[in-house]
Design an enzyme around this catalytic site. Structure first.
Site, PDB file in Angstrom:
ATOM      1  N   ASP A   8      -3.746  16.320 -13.911  1.00 52.31           N
ATOM      2  CA  ASP A   8      -4.009  17.487 -13.082  1.00 52.31           C
ATOM      3  C   ASP A   8      -5.363  18.058 -13.513  1.00 52.31           C
ATOM      4  O   ASP A   8      -5.863  17.743 -14.602  1.00 52.31           O
ATOM      5  CB  ASP A   8      -2.879  18.505 -13.287  1.00 52.31           C
ATOM      6  CG  ASP A   8      -3.185  19.846 -12.673  1.00 52.31           C
ATOM      7  OD1 ASP A   8      -3.469  19.895 -11.459  1.00 52.31           O
ATOM      8  OD2 ASP A   8      -3.176  20.858 -13.415  1.00 52.31           O
ATOM      9  N   ASP A  10      -6.933  21.851 -12.596  1.00 54.13           N
ATOM     10  CA  ASP A  10      -6.927  23.269 -12.965  1.00 54.13           C
ATOM     11  C   ASP A  10      -5.767  23.584 -13.895  1.00 54.13           C
ATOM     12  O   ASP A  10      -4.610  23.302 -13.585  1.00 54.13           O
ATOM     13  CB  ASP A  10      -6.840  24.130 -11.701  1.00 54.13           C
ATOM     14  CG  ASP A  10      -8.070  23.976 -10.829  1.00 54.13           C
ATOM     15  OD1 ASP A  10      -9.016  24.749 -11.007  1.00 54.13           O
ATOM     16  OD2 ASP A  10      -8.086  23.061  -9.980  1.00 54.13           O
ATOM     17  N   ASP A 212       0.449  21.326 -15.358  1.00 55.46           N
ATOM     18  CA  ASP A 212       0.806  22.683 -15.779  1.00 55.46           C
ATOM     19  C   ASP A 212       1.486  23.522 -14.707  1.00 55.46           C
ATOM     20  O   ASP A 212       1.897  24.643 -14.985  1.00 55.46           O
ATOM     21  CB  ASP A 212      -0.460  23.432 -16.227  1.00 55.46           C
ATOM     22  CG  ASP A 212      -1.316  23.855 -15.040  1.00 55.46           C
ATOM     23  OD1 ASP A 212      -1.596  25.056 -14.901  1.00 55.46           O
ATOM     24  OD2 ASP A 212      -1.693  22.987 -14.227  1.00 55.46           O
TER      25      ASP A 212
END
EC number: 3.6.1.-
Length: 273
Positions: A8, A10, A212
């Site tokens: 991922d 960001d 996240d």
């Protein structure tokens, strides 16, 4: 030995300045040198990601738009999903009870009817920017996803409205606390990574992944090794309690984990929080 690593962006690789830290860049290059295929799996647009990777000196496969597009390292499309035209028309013409701004993503860019320069801060590295438009000027076909941006509590209420009105015609996920995404039914990073793995003659068991947020859930839960960031959304940690939590993004936790895995894969990993 895992043969593919999916990241991922960001909150995982990109720090608060929306750039990849130097220690993390070094670790990613080491990983590629070890023969592991790099894949970047993000909600960001392909054009945005190409700018970020070019600036960072990285190359790899791209899963963009939260799984709506998969491209190889040269930008050739491998897989894609679009929202049904009738659903796009419904979303754009329904007076939703919300203050959220609406954003629509297509191959040729990011479109919105609301000018909010603050949203461009996250895209300074790539120079990617929205295009102001009237909704009736856009085709109803060829649209990847919608994003609604406003405070989390308003989005929770909006999500309930959308789910009630769309009755299973689309999927929804929070890519951030203030960003609710509307995706084609059955579309997520996990499905996209499975498609890519098949293309590369791999299985998901051959992959590791880092994330996240809730748009990472399917990907993290299906790979051979899913790693949850220390700064991950509490809901993600609660829904995937079986997965290991590593360091935080601001501490370049991905780099810390990769350095350990590359040098001592047989030893138990202990994160530094």
């Amino acid at each position: 030995m895992y043969r593919l690593a999916a990241f991922d962006m960001d909150g995982t690789l990109l720090m608060r300045d929306h750039k990849i830290g130097s220690i993390t860049l070094n670790a990613l290059h080491q990983l590629a040198d070890a023969g592991v295929t790099l894949t970047f799996a993000t909600g960001r647009h392909y054009l945005d990601m190409k700018g970020i990777l070019s600036h960072s000196g990285l190359n790899g496969y791209l899963i963009t738009g939260n799984g709506t597009r998969v491209c190889d390292a040269e930008g050739n499309p491998l897989y894609g999903m679009d929202l049904p035209a009738e659903l796009v028309e419904f979303v754009l013409r329904t007076p939703w009870q919300t203050n959220a701004s609406i954003h629509l993503f297509r191959d040729d860019g990011w479109f919105t009817d609301r000018n909010d320069p603050d949203l461009l801060i996250a895209h300074t590295t790539s120079g990617f920017h929205f295009q102001l438009t009237e909704w009736d000027e856009l085709p109803l076909t060829g649209n990847h996803k919608f994003c609604f941006i406003v405070s989390h509590q308003e989005l929770v209420e909006l999500k309930a409205q959308l789910e009630q009105q769309m009755s299973g015609e689309a999927d929804f996920c929070f890519s951030a606390t203030d960003c609710l995404e509307v995706l084609p039914r059955g579309c997520n990073k996990g499905v996209a990574l499975e498609k890519l793995s098949h293309h590369l003659d791999l299985t998901l068991a051959d992959c590791m992944a880092f994330g996240d947020a809730m748009n990472d859930k399917e990907m993290l839960s299906r790979v051979g090794r899913g790693l949850v960031m220390g700064n991950a959304l509490p809901q993600l940690k609660q829904e995937l309690p079986q997965l290991q939590i590593i360091g935080r993004c601001e501490q370049q936790g991905v780099a810390h984990y990769l350095h350990h895995w590359l040098s001592s894969p047989h030893l138990t990993y202990s994160p530094e929080f």
